[in-house]
Design a protein around this motif. Structure first.
Motif, mmCIF file in Angstrom:
data_model
loop_
_atom_site.group_PDB
_atom_site.id
_atom_site.type_symbol
_atom_site.label_atom_id
_atom_site.label_comp_id
_atom_site.label_asym_id
_atom_site.label_seq_id
_atom_site.Cartn_x
_atom_site.Cartn_y
_atom_site.Cartn_z
ATOM 1 N N SER A 168 0.994 -1.394 -0.183
ATOM 2 C CA SER A 168 -0.184 0.044 -0.118
ATOM 3 C C SER A 168 0.945 1.370 0.005
ATOM 4 O O SER A 168 0.366 2.055 -0.749
ATOM 5 C CB SER A 168 -0.781 0.015 1.143
ATOM 6 O OG SER A 168 -1.648 1.183 1.423
ATOM 7 N N LYS A 213 2.377 2.244 -3.241
ATOM 8 C CA LYS A 213 1.094 2.922 -4.199
ATOM 9 C C LYS A 213 0.810 4.239 -3.806
ATOM 10 O O LYS A 213 0.454 5.251 -4.506
ATOM 11 C CB LYS A 213 0.003 1.951 -4.251
ATOM 12 C CG LYS A 213 0.125 0.838 -5.188
ATOM 13 C CD LYS A 213 -1.135 0.048 -5.506
ATOM 14 C CE LYS A 213 -2.078 -0.089 -4.244
ATOM 15 N NZ LYS A 213 -2.688 -1.283 -3.886
ATOM 16 N N ARG A 214 0.386 4.420 -2.468
ATOM 17 C CA ARG A 214 -0.090 5.790 -1.947
ATOM 18 C C ARG A 214 0.074 6.003 -0.527
ATOM 19 O O ARG A 214 0.329 5.058 0.172
ATOM 20 C CB ARG A 214 -1.530 5.638 -2.012
ATOM 21 C CG ARG A 214 -2.287 4.487 -1.800
ATOM 22 C CD ARG A 214 -3.830 4.453 -2.352
ATOM 23 N NE ARG A 214 -4.576 3.386 -1.519
ATOM 24 C CZ ARG A 214 -5.855 3.737 -1.112
ATOM 25 N NH1 ARG A 214 -6.269 4.661 -1.025
ATOM 26 N NH2 ARG A 214 -6.470 2.794 -0.518
ATOM 27 N N ASP A 249 -2.264 6.890 1.664
ATOM 28 C CA ASP A 249 -3.525 7.201 2.529
ATOM 29 C C ASP A 249 -4.291 5.601 2.471
ATOM 30 O O ASP A 249 -5.533 5.844 2.319
ATOM 31 C CB ASP A 249 -4.442 8.238 1.880
ATOM 32 C CG ASP A 249 -4.650 8.096 0.383
ATOM 33 O OD1 ASP A 249 -5.641 8.902 -0.253
ATOM 34 O OD2 ASP A 249 -4.379 7.128 -0.233
ATOM 35 N N GLY A 250 -3.460 4.678 2.255
ATOM 36 C CA GLY A 250 -4.060 3.535 2.169
ATOM 37 C C GLY A 250 -4.067 2.581 3.404
ATOM 38 O O GLY A 250 -4.840 1.516 3.263
ATOM 39 N N THR A 289 2.486 8.019 6.186
ATOM 40 C CA THR A 289 1.076 8.014 5.725
ATOM 41 C C THR A 289 0.104 8.830 6.547
ATOM 42 O O THR A 289 0.400 9.036 7.801
ATOM 43 C CB THR A 289 0.469 6.690 5.526
ATOM 44 O OG1 THR A 289 0.814 6.000 6.815
ATOM 45 C CG2 THR A 289 1.176 5.703 4.611
ATOM 46 N N ALA A 325 0.923 13.720 3.142
ATOM 47 C CA ALA A 325 -0.600 13.509 2.481
ATOM 48 C C ALA A 325 -1.878 13.775 3.355
ATOM 49 O O ALA A 325 -1.754 14.293 4.600
ATOM 50 C CB ALA A 325 -0.557 11.771 2.257
ATOM 51 N N ASN A 327 -5.856 12.371 4.044
ATOM 52 C CA ASN A 327 -6.551 11.253 3.670
ATOM 53 C C ASN A 327 -8.001 11.731 3.634
ATOM 54 O O ASN A 327 -8.461 12.035 4.549
ATOM 55 C CB ASN A 327 -6.477 10.143 4.793
ATOM 56 C CG ASN A 327 -7.056 8.863 4.395
ATOM 57 O OD1 ASN A 327 -8.201 8.664 3.961
ATOM 58 N ND2 ASN A 327 -6.775 7.544 4.835
#
Lengths: 516, 957
Positions: free
Chosen positions: B156, B159-160, B162-163, B186, B445, B447
């Motif tokens: 996760s 990839k990002r 906020d996963g 994150t 980030a 979310n």
């Protein structure tokens, strides 16, 4: 040195920390409590208050549980703490009848009587009880009332304090600051607790309780103005075994008393078969009496301690000695009568017969009535503490003895004069019994609220069928009628059945009256 | 003696030793008392008499290990009695050295023992076998769980940002996990705060920059509560102690609550106000002070932003703040002024608040006016010793409930009871969070599933709307941790949670970190058992009173073993089964999430002493205690031990007693000018207490009733409850002194006292609808209904029904692992399209386990899960869930209704949610500066400034 508790209700917030601290410290099983918090609510919106009363053993100055305990398992220490002993207790539960406060329970792991013991295992080593230490408000104070410098002495002198049921004569040493009458007197909210605020009603008695017909505390006409909102349950200690024992003991003692009377006052000739029959009835029903008593114990294997480790102030002990003396004497005499019957000896020694009759009579009398004195020691059941009770038990014995003899006559023909005496005994007994019930137990006003409540349960409440149907009709009116029309043995059976129903109601109803 | 089964897998036995118990009888206390606690010098070797053996004399021997309770957030001290030979735990008593709890505990403290020795404990990591919710599990090793979860986190994270979502119910500690999340880089922190206290926090924060009050109850003359701190709440035990102390010393307690809580019952003045009218009452009291000049003018002049207020009054907020003729007249006069003096503000307040008469307050609150007047007089005579508190209660009940906090603190401001003795401190003044060995940078980030654009001012995350957001398609979650959190049961609209938890696309991996079984964990992919109070490492500091202290929670068996010279590497070696602790778990999973360090994640949990492996608990805490806690190293040195050893020995440390309120501190630069002296001031942009909130005005809430302390019309205002039609207010979230949310169900001693939640009903309402005590009642909300038993009491306001929210637990399986049968009903869950039902199949009752007590369960009614029928109602400003439900109908149950029935239409609940989204004022339309949230507003794990940009593609636009 004299230990006591002071609980300051103005500080108490009803948080139950004391309840769980005690469970933790003393590893108390689920379902029973040494200390608990009773919630009551008084008032009408928007003027309402909830009261918290922490209940536990009061470590009384005059502990009725100590007086009644047959084996000194309940004892009062020199320092004022009232303690228990699980190794000595036979589980007779007399202490639970003697305690007016519901402080004692039967521990499900050891089947012995236990209660708050003031954390004596801590106090003996200089550490406060667990409930005192945990309380966020320091609302519970434990200390030496005889030490003027102690916190408890100073607090008691400073505040208006109340205790639970001072009229019982127990001199309880758990003092409440800012106590509320609605919480201190349990019968005030009896039946006014059809639902609790966050739990099931914990006992059948509470579920079935009806409010008293005469309110004990009148604070207004709102239906929900005075309520118990949380409380713990207490198991009823004695059950059918006790009324059963009262009936069998009545039969045994009554039958023998009638024979002894016939002998002493020359009211009848008593032939061998008659005497053997009487002996059989007496011994048989005394044996049953013993069986019922032992069956009722939570630790039946320890029953012999009542004789071998007696605490003589207890009427349970005195009664046991009386019954055993009575049984021993009758056994000797009956043995001799049996020996004559089976031709092993020519005749019973005259001295033995005389001693048995003249000494047996008062023993039988004592056996018949001693339970009244045992009940008299039951400070937790005012209804049983009736001065009429010894006379009532005696009347019942005479009635039961007569009834048993009339039934026995169906199997072994008794001497006719003796049979006549038995008939009269039954008839007189029936009438006198009814009179005592109506004019005595239920005609006169009962002195206390708990006694009144028990009486009400018998005449109007849970036990009204036992009473009116069982005791009055089956146990009184019907046999009287049957005797008039000449069906004496049937009358006798009905009388005995009715006697059981009466005793059942008598024994059970007061145990359903709340003591906390 | 070595037990044949492991710790807490059978009834514990305690070793009998020779010798006598420690004698405290020779200790003479001046007041004749006995000793209360074993003295610390005996804690390593305490001998005491066995209670059960008494009157036989039998001695046991324990090593006493201090720790911290894990039940609520009060962080009370506990002392664990650990058998010196077999390490079984005998009991938990209080820690006499703890500055907050002072050796005393609530009922939950001793009951911690039940949690350790719970026969239904989850002892090993479990992995789901079969479909989600089927209830089939297989035991796995920690290694397997760690590797699988870490791998998914790694995927996760690649990839990002906020996963991964960490969703916390009970934090129980101050910085550890937040730091770990920062290490991941994150935006992962989700909480429960907006079903808990977010609204009150919002109100307090708008004033002052701190978000929770720390009332100095012990010294207060008047205590005004919109809470029930004598029975629950943060911080129940320590607060209750001091509230009663104050009352015993002559102080007066006022409680505003439509229900007679235990707290209200102990109060000198109970104000059963119509729910939602509390700000009106508070403003009537404020008005009384203002009109009669009975307020602390010097304090207000020095510390309130009155100049900004008056400037706005004639400037940027002139339209909104002058909405009556009298105000317009005043405004005209003020516009002509060149400068303002305080007397102008006094006039302004008089004109502004003149409408809040006692009569109005009595009318709107439907309460006897004399009580409001009495409260006002008490407040007026409080001499700056007014301690107030709203924790949840009315603030979390109503649309606009944050104004309850705003108007309540107004009274403190007016009486100068801010930072005064007996007044209210800011929580941060009475809290101390030490710095760890290094700190990861702020995240980059944002979310959208946690703090979406619609609620720019939300205080904490929009947690309870997660299923609604997922349903709308706002996002998906790769790895979802529920941590000591039971969202499906406790949040409103639980069937939406059921939908979300079952959806393997929207929540790809669900890991439940929990010490107990719960309804939500049943739908997880992994259940990882984490330790209870005496089974984990945490550091806590709470604002229990005017002091700064830290409390160290530690795994007591581990400490006992280490005292005896045993080496323990991981806490699960000392806990029951393989129950672990999170601090070690997080280090491990974070380490494995970044196997080669390329993500830059693993460095943050790396050991300094032994590079190449995760930092151990000993090393982590030793660093903090050696470097970050002023005064601790000196204290430890005086005893000749290390700071870590000191904390392990005593369990707590007072950093500072009665710290001076920081806002008055003189500073050389920064700060604010107060009567010619440069002082630190408050944490607001103006550094003053913001009576007028420029932030509210700038961010789209420019009306007077949002910018000033004011009354907002609740969604259950009398205008919205048609009592003639039988509508009522459902007050669904009061708490009990003996329970803590859904975590105390395994405490047999607590459940024995409190196990069900009947519906509180005033006798007038009961008569009207024709029910008696214990009768079944059906309560219909806007999205469903539930059936409960009536509890008829004079202790509740007519028109309001109340039901407690931590009872009504359930499980789907009659046999097998799960919540004990004495604490949960067996239920059937049904679904027809969007309609969901719950029906009780089997009530609670006794069950067989290694604990004989479970067979002694004597109760059967274990309550109703009413929360399922609550519509989700997010306040547009604070984001807090407005708990009070509009009860469309409260009536005698229908013949086909059974106790405990629940029915919900999730179409209705989504529609209801959309209606409340419609109340919001998004940052997209209302941001004054292109950021999505005011920079000065607190939020957990604040990301960098760049992350504050309004999203390019805001959802729904």
């Amino acid at each position: 040195m004299n230990y006591g508790f002071l609980i300051n209700n103005s500080k108490c917030i009803g948080c139950h920390a004391c309840s769980t601290a005690c469970k933790s410290e003393n590893q108390v099983p689920l379902g029973v409590f040494r200390t608990w918090v009773k919630y009551t609510e008084v008032g009408r919106y928007p003027d309402v208050r909830r009261n918290f009363q922490v209940n536990r053993c009061n470590h009384c100055m005059n502990p009725p549980c100590v007086e009644i305990c047959p084996v000194a398992a309940m004892t009062q220490r020199d320092d004022g703490i009232v303690g228990y002993n699980a190794d000595l207790c036979i589980g007779c539960k007399s202490c639970m009848q003697a305690c007016p406060y519901n402080s004692i329970y039967i521990d499900p792991e050891t089947n012995t009587a236990q209660k708050c013991h003031f954390c004596a295992h801590r106090v003996d080593n200089g550490i406060e009880p667990a409930c005192v230490v945990v309380c966020p408000q320091h609302a519970i104070v434990a200390g030496d009332l005889d030490d003027p410098a102690s916190e408890i002495s100073r607090e008691i002198s400073k505040h208006n304090v109340t205790v639970r049921k001072p009229e019982q004569g127990t001199a309880p040493k758990c003092f409440y600051v800012d106590g509320h009458q609605a919480a201190l007197t349990p019968t005030v909210t009896e039946g006014h607790s059809k639902s609790f605020l966050w739990g099931d009603i914990p006992s059948e008695e509470m579920k079935q309780a009806e409010p008293s017909c005469e309110p004990l505390l009148y604070m207004g006409d709102g239906e929900h103005m005075v309520q118990t909102r949380a409380n713990v349950g207490h198991k009823v200690p004695w059950h059918w075994q006790v009324p059963a024992y009262l009936v069998t003991k009545g039969i045994a003692s009554g039958t023998f008393m009638l024979m002894a009377m016939a002998f002493i006052y020359h009211l009848a000739d008593l032939g061998g078969p008659t005497k053997v029959a009487v002996g059989l009835i007496t011994m048989g029903f005394l044996a049953l009496t013993g069986v019922f008593l032992i069956l009722d114990l939570e630790r039946p294997e320890r029953f012999i301690r009542v004789m071998l480790r007696p605490q003589f102030k207890s009427w349970l002990v005195r009664g046991a000695y009386i019954i055993n003396a009575f049984a021993g004497l009758v056994a000797l005499w009956w043995g001799a009568e049996l020996a004559v019957l089976f031709g092993m000896i020519d005749q019973v020694p005259v001295g033995l017969t005389h001693v048995t009759m003249y000494l047996g009579f008062p023993l039988a009398l004592a056996a018949s009535v001693y339970t009244a004195f045992l009940f008299g020691q039951a400070e937790g059941r005012d209804f049983w503490q009736s001065p009429l009770l010894p006379f009532h038990f005696l009347t019942q014995s005479v009635m039961a003895g007569g009834a048993a003899l009339l039934i026995a006559n169906l199997f072994v023909p008794l001497d006719p004069d003796f049979l006549g005496l038995a008939s009269h005994a039954l008839a007189i007994g029936l009438v006198t019994n009814l009179m005592m019930i109506f004019l005595g137990e239920f005609g006169m006003s009962h002195p206390t609220d708990t006694a009144r409540s028990a009486a009400h349960k018998i005449t109007h409440g849970e036990y009204k069928v036992h009473f009116w149907g069982g005791a009055i009709v089956v146990g009184g009116l019907l046999p009287i009628g049957l005797m008039i029309v000449g069906l004496a043995p049937v009358a006798a059976l009905a009388a005995l059945a009715g006697l059981y129903f009466y005793e059942h109601a008598f024994v059970m109803a007061p145990q359903k009256v709340p003591n906390s | 003696m070595k037990p044949d089964k492991g710790h807490a897998e059978q009834r514990p036995q305690f070793t009998v030793v020779g010798g006598e118990p420690v004698q405290m009888t020779q200790v003479k206390h001046p007041d004749g008392r006995m000793s209360s606690y074993p003295p610390p010098e005996h804690w390593h070797d305490w001998k005491e008499a066995d209670a059960k053996a008494w009157p036989k004399k039998q001695t046991n021997q324990y090593t006493l290990v201090p720790t911290i309770c894990f039940n609520c957030e009060s962080a009370c001290g506990l002392l664990a009695y650990v058998d010196k030979e077999n390490y079984e735990i005998r009991k938990f008593e209080g820690n006499p050295l703890h500055p907050g709890s002072r050796g005393r505990n609530c009922a939950k403290g001793p009951a911690t023992h039940n949690q350790i020795y719970d026969p239904e404990r989850i002892l090993y990591p479990l992995k789901r076998v079969g479909a989600r919710g089927e209830g089939k599990w297989k035991r796995v090793s920690w290694d397997e769980a760690l590797n699988d979860i870490a791998q998914k986190m790694n995927q996760s994270r690649q990839k990002r940002l906020d996963g991964i979502m960490y969703h916390v119910g009970r934090p129980g500690e101050d910085h550890y996990i937040n730091r770990v999340i920062k290490a991941w880089g994150t935006d992962s922190h989700n909480s429960h705060t907006n079903i808990c206290s977010a609204a009150a926090r919002s109100g307090y924060f708008q004033w002052s920059g701190w978000d929770r009050p720390s009332p100095d109850y012990a010294n207060a003359k008047v205590i005004l509560l919109i809470s029930s701190h004598l029975e629950t709440g943060h911080y129940f035990n320590p607060h209750a102690q001091r509230i009663i102390e104050a009352q015993q010393a002559g102080g007066k307690i006022i409680t505003i609550d439509p229900r007679l809580s235990n707290t209200a019952s102990k109060s000198d003045l109970w104000m059963p106000a119509w729910p939602g009218s509390e700000p009106t009452i508070l403003l009537a009291i404020a008005n009384y002070l203002i009109q009669n000049g009975l307020y602390n003018k010097k304090f207000v002049e020095d510390w309130v932003n009155w100049e900004d207020t008056l400037k706005a009054f004639v400037g940027v907020a002139s339209k909104e703040l002058a909405d009556t003729d009298a105000l317009k007249a005043l405004q005209t006069e003020f516009k002509a002024k060149k400068s303002f003096e305080f007397a102008d503000f006094d006039r302004y307040m008089k004109v502004t608040y003149g409408e809040f008469t006692f009569e109005r307050a009595a009318l709107e609150s439907e309460m006897p006016m004399d009580r409001i007047i009495e409260a006002a007089k008490l407040v007026a005579e409080s001499d700056g010793r007014l301690a107030t508190h709203v924790w949840r209660a009315a603030s979390m009940a109503h649309l606009g409930g944050w104004q309850v906090a705003r108007t309540l603190l107004f009274l403190n401001v007016l009486t100068g009871s801010v930072g005064s003795k007996g007044g209210v401190n800011g929580n941060s003044w009475n809290k101390f969070v030490p710095e760890p060995y290094k700190n990861p940078p702020h995240g980059t980030a944002w979310n959208e599933l946690q703090m979406p654009h619609d609620w720019p001012l939300s205080f904490y995350e929009m947690s309870f709307l997660l299923p609604h957001f997922l349903e709308e398609g706002r996002g998906e979650i790769d790895v979802y941790f529920t941590r000591v959190y039971n969202p499906m049961w406790i949040n409103p609209d639980g069937f939406m949670w059921l939908k979300a938890l079952k959806d393997e696309q929207k929540m790809k991996l669900h890991v439940a970190l929990t010490p107990t079984w719960n309804e939500s964990a049943w739908f997880a992919d992994y259940i990882l058992p984490m330790g209870h109070s005496g089974e984990r490492h945490d550091l806590m500091s709470q604002e229990t009173h005017n002091s700064k202290w830290i409390g160290f929670r530690q795994p007591v068996r581990r400490v006992a073993m280490e005292r005896a010279g045993k080496k323990v590497k991981y806490t699960y070696e000392a806990n029951p089964g393989e129950v672990w602790e999170e601090a070690e778990f997080w280090n491990e999973v974070t380490w494995r999430m970044d196997p080669d360090g390329s993500l830059g994640v693993r460095q943050w949990v790396e050991s300094i002493e032994n590079p190449g492996q995760p930092i151990s608990q000993d090393e982590y805490w030793a660093y903090i205690f050696e470097h970050s806690v002023p005064g601790l190293p000196e204290k430890a040195k005086a005893e000749g031990i290390t700071p870590l050893a000191y904390m392990r020995k005593y369990g707590c440390f007072e950093v500072m007693n009665e710290p001076a309120p920081p806002y008055v501190k003189e500073v050389k630069e920064g700060g604010v000018d107060v009567a010619g002296v440069r002082r630190a001031g408050f944490g607001t942009p103006s550094k003053k207490l913001e009576f007028y909130s420029p932030t509210m005005h700038e961010w789209g809430w420019s009306e007077k009733e949002y910018c000033l302390p004011w009354q907002l019309e609740s969604h259950v205002h009398q205008n919205h409850i048609d009592r003639k039609k039988g509508e009522m207010i459902l007050l669904p979230n009061f708490r009990l002194p003996t329970l803590i949310h859904t975590r105390s169900a395994n405490c047999k001693w607590l459940y024995e006292i409190s196990h069900n939640n009947p519906l509180w009903l005033n006798p007038l309402d009961a008569k009207r609808i024709g029910v008696g005590p214990g009768d079944l009642v059906r309560v219909e909300t806007e999205i469903g209904y539930f059936v409960d038993k009536a509890f008829i009491t004079e202790g509740i306001k007519p028109g309001v029904v109340a039901c407690s929210h931590h009872l009504g637990r359930w499980k789907l399986n009659e046999t097998g692992p799960g919540i004990g049968s004495g604490m949960a009903s067996v239920v059937d869950l049904g679904q027809h399209g969007e309609e969901y039902t719950l029906k009780i199949k089997k009530m609670g009752g006794p069950w067989k386990s290694w604990d004989p007590d479970t067979s002694r369960v004597w109760w059967e009614d274990v309550g109703v899960n009413q929360n399922l029928t609550h519509a989700a109602q997010p306040d547009p400003v604070s984001g807090a869930h407005c708990w009070h439900q509009k009860a469309m109908m409260v009536k005698k149950a229908e013949p086909t209704d059974s106790y405990g029935d629940v029915w919900v239409d999730t179409q209705k609940s989504m529609a209801h949610y959309q209606k409340w989204v419609g109340y919001t004022r998004s940052c997209v339309e209302n941001s004054p500066d292109g950021t999505r949230r005011p920079m000065w507003y607190n939020r957990p794990l604040k990301p960098v400034k760049e992350a504050y940009k309004i999203p390019g593609k805001p959802f729904g636009r």
